[in-house]
Design an enzyme around this catalytic site. Structure first.
Site, PDB file in Angstrom:
ATOM      1  N   SER A 148     -46.556  -8.691  20.262  1.00 27.96           N
ATOM      2  CA  SER A 148     -47.859  -9.007  19.669  1.00 27.96           C
ATOM      3  C   SER A 148     -48.259 -10.458  19.935  1.00 27.96           C
ATOM      4  O   SER A 148     -49.421 -10.822  19.783  1.00 27.96           O
ATOM      5  CB  SER A 148     -47.831  -8.748  18.160  1.00 27.96           C
ATOM      6  OG  SER A 148     -46.919  -9.627  17.547  1.00 27.96           O
ATOM      7  N   HIS A 149     -47.295 -11.305  20.295  1.00 28.51           N
ATOM      8  CA  HIS A 149     -47.621 -12.686  20.663  1.00 28.51           C
ATOM      9  C   HIS A 149     -47.381 -12.947  22.141  1.00 28.51           C
ATOM     10  O   HIS A 149     -47.310 -14.090  22.568  1.00 28.51           O
ATOM     11  CB  HIS A 149     -46.826 -13.682  19.809  1.00 28.51           C
ATOM     12  CG  HIS A 149     -47.285 -13.707  18.396  1.00 28.51           C
ATOM     13  ND1 HIS A 149     -46.797 -12.838  17.449  1.00 28.51           N
ATOM     14  CD2 HIS A 149     -48.232 -14.450  17.763  1.00 28.51           C
ATOM     15  CE1 HIS A 149     -47.399 -13.069  16.292  1.00 28.51           C
ATOM     16  NE2 HIS A 149     -48.272 -14.028  16.457  1.00 28.51           N
TER      17      HIS A 149
ATOM     18  N   PHE B 287     -53.253 -18.287  16.748  1.00 29.76           N
ATOM     19  CA  PHE B 287     -52.702 -16.937  16.729  1.00 29.76           C
ATOM     20  C   PHE B 287     -51.257 -16.904  16.250  1.00 29.76           C
ATOM     21  O   PHE B 287     -50.494 -16.005  16.587  1.00 29.76           O
ATOM     22  CB  PHE B 287     -52.937 -16.150  18.029  1.00 29.76           C
ATOM     23  CG  PHE B 287     -52.564 -16.804  19.327  1.00 29.76           C
ATOM     24  CD1 PHE B 287     -51.270 -16.755  19.791  1.00 29.76           C
ATOM     25  CD2 PHE B 287     -53.533 -17.409  20.106  1.00 29.76           C
ATOM     26  CE1 PHE B 287     -50.932 -17.308  21.010  1.00 29.76           C
ATOM     27  CE2 PHE B 287     -53.200 -17.973  21.338  1.00 29.76           C
ATOM     28  CZ  PHE B 287     -51.902 -17.924  21.796  1.00 29.76           C
TER      29      PHE B 287
ATOM     30  N   ALA C 279     -44.768 -13.217   8.044  1.00 27.19           N
ATOM     31  CA  ALA C 279     -46.000 -13.081   7.275  1.00 27.19           C
ATOM     32  C   ALA C 279     -45.643 -12.901   5.799  1.00 27.19           C
ATOM     33  O   ALA C 279     -44.634 -12.260   5.480  1.00 27.19           O
ATOM     34  CB  ALA C 279     -46.799 -11.879   7.760  1.00 27.19           C
TER      35      ALA C 279
ATOM     36  N   GLU D 125     -49.266  -3.909  12.884  1.00 26.68           N
ATOM     37  CA  GLU D 125     -48.397  -2.747  12.665  1.00 26.68           C
ATOM     38  C   GLU D 125     -49.195  -1.605  12.026  1.00 26.68           C
ATOM     39  O   GLU D 125     -49.020  -0.432  12.386  1.00 26.68           O
ATOM     40  CB  GLU D 125     -47.241  -3.178  11.759  1.00 26.68           C
ATOM     41  CG  GLU D 125     -46.019  -2.298  11.778  1.00 26.68           C
ATOM     42  CD  GLU D 125     -45.378  -2.214  13.156  1.00 26.68           C
ATOM     43  OE1 GLU D 125     -45.081  -1.091  13.573  1.00 26.68           O
ATOM     44  OE2 GLU D 125     -45.209  -3.267  13.809  1.00 26.68           O
TER      45      GLU D 125
ATOM     46  N   ALA E  26     -48.134 -18.122  16.253  1.00 31.85           N
ATOM     47  CA  ALA E  26     -46.753 -18.073  16.724  1.00 31.85           C
ATOM     48  C   ALA E  26     -46.125 -19.394  16.305  1.00 31.85           C
ATOM     49  O   ALA E  26     -46.005 -20.337  17.081  1.00 31.85           O
ATOM     50  CB  ALA E  26     -46.703 -17.882  18.229  1.00 31.85           C
TER      51      ALA E  26
ATOM     52  N   THR F 230     -52.652 -13.073   6.112  1.00 29.90           N
ATOM     53  CA  THR F 230     -51.264 -12.642   6.265  1.00 29.90           C
ATOM     54  C   THR F 230     -50.335 -13.861   6.155  1.00 29.90           C
ATOM     55  O   THR F 230     -49.118 -13.711   6.052  1.00 29.90           O
ATOM     56  CB  THR F 230     -51.063 -11.943   7.613  1.00 29.90           C
ATOM     57  OG1 THR F 230     -51.639 -12.760   8.641  1.00 29.90           O
ATOM     58  CG2 THR F 230     -51.755 -10.590   7.631  1.00 29.90           C
TER      59      THR F 230
END
Lengths: 334, 334
Positions: free
Chosen positions: B44-45, B118, B177, B185, B120, B157
Site C-alpha cells: 500500500s506504500h 501518505f 494506524a 484493507e 510512511a 487513521t
C-alpha cells in the site's frame, strides 16, 4: 461506609505518613497524591494506596526521607535522582525546571530516576497543563504482562498519560495502562471468586483463561493486541534504558518478592504551544476546542470527564470510604 | 505478476514522477519512499501509491515543485513549511536540523506544515535511528474514524510510529494506524465482496457492521477501544493545532471530495540517548537489547521483523508486482 471531608482525608494521610517517619516534603507530596485519587474516585490511587506505601516502607523498599537531587542534564533535559523515595517529591522538584526549559526551548524532558512509583500520572500532568504546557508521561512497573505473540510476563502495566491545557476548563487528560486491564481489577475478581473476561490474560501454560488466579500466576495481556504491545515496549525503553533506569523485569528482580511498589524511573515530555505557535497560539488552541466539541457533540466523552465529575461531587460532599479500609488506616496510626 | 529489480522500481517511479512535472528533489524523495514500501512488501506504500500521487496532482491538491522553507522556530523546535508539496522533501530538509538540535539539547521537535502526506512514517524514523536517535512521529489523515462512544467520523487513521536505534542491527520500529485497521484493507474487502470482521467499523446509523461499503459510508473504529481513541485524539492535537496545522476534519474539508492524499502537518520528536546517559550510554543500550531478547526468546516478534525479512528477500531477488498494476503504471507514462 465512612464519610470524610477532603480536609479529613488529607489530615489522615498526613498523620499516617508522619507516624511512619516520612519527612515533611514526602508527607505533604504523597498525601496530596492520595487526596487527589480519593477526591477523583480513583479508589486504587486514594487512601487505600497508603496501605501499600507503608508495606513498601516496612519491606525497606522506599526511603522515607530521601532528598531528591536535581541535575541539569542538557539544555532541554532535567534529571531528578529521587534517591529511593516516592516519586512525588522528585516530581515537585523537577517540574519547575521542566516548565522553564520547555518555555525556553519549546520542548523539554524530565527524567526521574530511582523513584518508587504508584503511577498516578494524571496528577503530575495537571501541574504541567496548569502551566500552559502539553505533556506526556510514562513509567514501567513490574513484569506482569506478556508481549503480543508471547506467553511469559515481560512488560509492566506501563501507563501512558497525555495532557492538553484548556483555557478556563479542566485539561484534556488521559492516563491508562497499556495492559488490557489494571492488575488490581484482576485481584478484585480473584478475591470475589469471579471469572474474568477472556482477553485480560493467559495462564502459566500460555492459554487464554478466565480464571483470575491462573492469570495472576500466568501473564496479563496488553490492550489492543500487537499495537498495545508495541506501545508497552516503547514505555519500557524510553522510561527505562533511555533514562538509565530499570525495566519492569529489572524492577521486579529488585523487589525480590516483597510485593512493594515498583522502583524505577519515569519520563515526562513537555511541549510549549506558545513556542510552536507564537502569536497564533490562541487561534490554534481554539481549533483544539472544536475537536473536543466534535467528540462531545456526538455523545462521546472526553477521557477525564468521569474524574472531573467525581471531583466536583467530592469538593461539594466529601468522600465515603469502606469501614474496613478506615479501620485498616486507623491501624496504621497505632 | 511482473518481476522487477529494485533498480527498475526506482527508475519506474522516477520516470512517472518526472513525466508529470515533479521537480527533481520531489522525484528523488518520493521515489525513494515508494521504493522502500515496495522493497519492504508494504504494497500500500509501494508503487501502487504512485497512482494516488498522480491523482492528487491532477486534482490540484499537491504542488509538484514546492521548495520547502526551513524555519528555526525555537532552540529545540525546527519547522518546515512544505508549501503544499509531498512531505518527503520537507522531511529531508528538516531532518538534519532536528538531528542537530536533538544532539545539542537532548530532545527536539520537527513540525512539518502544509504537506501532502501518505503516511510512511517508518522510512523517516529510519533516518533518525540511523543518526543514533530515539524518535516518535505522528500525523492525522482524513476524518474517517469515530471516537469511542461516538458514531460519526472525526479522527483520521492517525498513525503513530516509534524508533529505537540498535548498534549493528536494524532499528526497533513500529508504525501503526490508531484505527482498528487500515482504510485500504476495508476497501479491498469491498472490492472483493467480502465481509469484514466486527470491530472494524459501524454503519451510518452507528450500528456495528460487517458490510465494508456500509462502514466506508459510516465510520471506522479505533483499535483498543477508548484507549486507542484517546491516542487518536492526541495525534489530532499534537500534529494538528499544536503545530498550527489541520485536524483530520479540516483536512477532509480542504480535500472537497477529490479523494486526494491528506494535506496537513506531521510532528516528529527526537531524543538523544547520549545526552540522557552520557558515558553510560552503551551500558544502558545493552539493557534495551536484553528487553528485545526477552521478547524474541519467548517466540514473540519485534514489530518490524516482517518488514526486515521482506527487505532481505527484495534486496536479493527483487520484487513482483501485479500485471494490472504494472500496466496502470505504464499508462501514467503515456
Amino acid at each position: 461506609m465512612i464519610a470524610l471531608s477532603l480536609q479529613e482525608v488529607q489530615e489522615l494521610a498526613e498523620a499516617i505518613l508522619r507516624h511512619h517517619g516520612f519527612s515533611e516534603p514526602h508527607v505533604h507530596a504523597v498525601a496530596r497524591a492520595v487526596l487527589a485519587g480519593e477526591r477523583d474516585e480513583c479508589a486504587s490511587h486514594g487512601l487505600w494506596r497508603l496501605l501499600g506505601c507503608i508495606d513498601t516502607l516496612r519491606a525497606g523498599k522506599v526511603s522515607p526521607d530521601a532528598e531528591p537531587e536535581v541535575i541539569d542534564q542538557a539544555p532541554s533535559i532535567v534529571r531528578v535522582d529521587a534517591r529511593g523515595g516516592f516519586a512525588q517529591v522528585a516530581f515537585e522538584r523537577g517540574a519547575p525546571v521542566l516548565v522553564e526549559k520547555a518555555r525556553a526551548n519549546g520542548i523539554a524532558a524530565l527524567a526521574i530516576n530511582r523513584c518508587v512509583h504508584f503511577s498516578a500520572l494524571w496528577t503530575e500532568l495537571e501541574v504541567l497543563t496548569e502551566a500552559g504546557l502539553v505533556a506526556l508521561a510514562c513509567t514501567p512497573s513490574h513484569a506482569w504482562v506478556a508481549p503480543a505473540g508471547g506467553s511469559k510476563p515481560l512488560f509492566g502495566t506501563n501507563p501512558i498519560a497525555f495532557g492538553w491545557p484548556r483555557t478556563g476548563k479542566h485539561p484534556f487528560i488521559f492516563d491508562f495502562a497499556t495492559s488490557a486491564i489494571a492488575r488490581g481489577e484482576i485481584q478484585l475478581h480473584e478475591r470475589a471468586g469471579k471469572a474474568i473476561p477472556l482477553g485480560w490474560g493467559i495462564d502459566a501454560a500460555g492459554q487464554p483463561s478466565t480464571d483470575a488466579s491462573a492469570v495472576l500466576n500466568g501473564a496479563m495481556l496488553t490492550f489492543g493486541g500487537h499495537k498495545g504491545s508495541a506501545l508497552s515496549a516503547m514505555v519500557e525503553l524510553i522510561a527505562g534504558p533511555l533514562i538509565g533506569d530499570l525495566t519492569s523485569v529489572e524492577s521486579q528482580a529488585w523487589d525480590a518478592g516483597s510485593k512493594s511498589s515498583p522502583y524505577h524511573g519515569e519520563l515526562l515530555i513537555a511541549l510549549d504551544p506558545k513556542r510552536f505557535l507564537g502569536d497564533a497560539v490562541d487561534q490554534h488552541l481554539a481549533r483544539a476546542e472544536a475537536l473536543f466539541d466534535g467528540i462531545q457533540n456526538q455523545g462521546a466523552r472526553l477521557p477525564s470527564q468521569r474524574r472531573y465529575e467525581a471531583r466536583e461531587r467530592s469538593l461539594r460532599d466529601g468522600v465515603k470510604i469502606p469501614e474496613k479500609l478506615y479501620e485498616d488506616l486507623q491501624g496504621l496510626l497505632a
